[in-house]
Each structure stands twice: as C-alpha cells, then as structure tokens.
Design an enzyme around this catalytic site. Sequence first.
Site, mmCIF file in Angstrom:
data_model
loop_
_atom_site.group_PDB
_atom_site.id
_atom_site.type_symbol
_atom_site.label_atom_id
_atom_site.label_comp_id
_atom_site.label_asym_id
_atom_site.label_seq_id
_atom_site.Cartn_x
_atom_site.Cartn_y
_atom_site.Cartn_z
ATOM 1 N N ASP A 196 0.789 -1.073 0.061
ATOM 2 C CA ASP A 196 -0.021 -0.013 0.076
ATOM 3 C C ASP A 196 0.922 1.070 0.043
ATOM 4 O OD1 ASP A 196 -3.131 -1.184 0.705
ATOM 5 O OD2 ASP A 196 -1.278 -2.320 1.762
ATOM 6 N N ASP B 285 -6.969 -7.041 6.658
ATOM 7 C CA ASP B 285 -5.272 -7.627 6.521
ATOM 8 C C ASP B 285 -4.637 -6.691 6.175
ATOM 9 O OD1 ASP B 285 -6.912 -7.843 4.111
ATOM 10 O OD2 ASP B 285 -6.327 -9.448 3.425
ATOM 11 N N HIS B 286 -4.913 -5.393 5.839
ATOM 12 C CA HIS B 286 -3.941 -4.344 5.556
ATOM 13 C C HIS B 286 -3.925 -3.358 6.814
ATOM 14 C CE1 HIS B 286 -3.605 -5.002 1.277
ATOM 15 N NE2 HIS B 286 -4.679 -5.851 1.433
#
Length: 255
Positions: free
Chosen positions: A216, A245-246
């Site tokens: 990201d 999950d980020h």
Amino acid sequence: MRIATWNVNSLNVRLPHLEAFLRDQSPDVVCLQETKCEESKFPGAEIEAMGYRWVHNGQKTYNGVAILAKAGCGNVGSGIPEFADEQSRVIAGDVGDVRIVCVYVPNGQSVGSDKYEYKLRWLTALRAWLAAELVAHPKMAVLGDYNIAPEARDVHDPLAWEGRVLFSEPERAALKGLIATGFVDAFRLFEQPEKSFTWWDYRLNAFKRKMGLRIDHVLLSTALAKACTACTIDTGPRGLERPSDHAPVLCELSL
DNA sequence: ATGGTTGTCCTACAA
C-alpha cells in the site's frame, strides 16, 4: 493536511475500526479500498457522523473505493477514462488544490494467469492516464493498495517471494514506470524501521510473525512531495480483533 | 505440508 490510505476489506465489517482510526489519527482525507458494497449499503450516515463527507465508487461483493474528506471533495471522477472496466477500482477528487486519486490495483492472482495479464494492462492504462493528469494537476497524490512490493526490503522473505505475484519483475517494472512519470514514494522520503509492511496474510499467524509485504503506497507528484514532512504505517488496527489484513498508511503535508 | 483465513453470500470465488 494529513492524508491516509487503508484497504479495509469490507467497510461495513470494519466500521468500528475505521471510527477508532479517524478518532485517533484525525486525517483530513482517507482513501479506502475494498469497501465491498454498492451505494445502497454504504454507511454514509455513520461516516458523516464522524465528521467526514464522502464519495464512493462501489459494487456488490468485490472491490469498491471511497474518499472520505473533512472538507469534502469536488471535481469527482470514477474509473480510468478510456479504460473500460467493470470493476470499481478508482475514484478521484479535488481537496483544496490537491488532486486525490484513490486506487485499488488488481491483485493478479498468480503470475501468468488471466488476472495477472489484466493487472499489467490495468497498470499501463493507469500510467498513461496519470501522466496526462499531472499536466492539469501538478499537486497530485495517488494513494491506495497497489498490490506490488517495490523492493526486496519491502518483503519479509524476498527470496521466497521473488517472481511470485505481488513481487514479480513485470509488476515492479510497472510500478517503477508509473513513478517515473513524475511521482515519489512518500514512505521512502524518510528513515523507516526495518520490516515495515502494510499487509499480512490472515493465515499462519503472519502478522505476529512479521511476515508481511509493503504493497500500500502514497505516491506524491514531485511538486507535492516538497510539502511532505512524514509518512508512517499505523500497525495498530492490524492487531485488533477481527482486523483488515491491511494497515493504514498516513502522510503529512505542510499545506 | 502447495497447507492456512476472511468476506460475501449460501457456493464458490477472490484475496
């Protein structure tokens, strides 16, 4: 101005985590990916109650991108013009004199698959569009889930990941080519801790074992990069119960 | 060990 990006992996499931994040970090602008809802199920009233206006390019079940902004945003557009795409992966808008572009780059599934080819075609279209947009909007920030780790230091085990989707040479070249049209990776403007990642697989206890990737990113146009004073990853939300999950990425601009 | 987990939606599929 404080801007942020976060792949929430279902906005409705992650609404309590988003609320805590907005309260703790008070970003002026947040780009969200994987809202996973169509307009009728977008939690607009809840987000407005948190002090944010919003624009959303959503779809049922998959994908979906949104921009939340305290001051709201104008000149809003969805998708990559001249690239036909059934999937909701891009939304853009102006906040003040900064052009904000929120992107959810295709995952690519596995190297050589149809989805991988789609990812590379998608990135080619994104690059052509953004290169042209830079002329009209010298102050531009492109934030989102790129599903690409740029360098070996962005991968917990670069030897194991070499050549695999998210870290294959064609993907890295595509990201490098996009950056070369006039952007900088805000995170690498500053000294950063070792093992700085933004995504960890839900499986195998990957987060606790620090088995992550930095996929990201906040890309700033060279003109806007001059105003950047910090860029950090907030790993707090990844450690909560039932997390995305980020982890979110935050970027400070002296504007 | 080619494993495992989560979200959407109800059965596989995407990540």
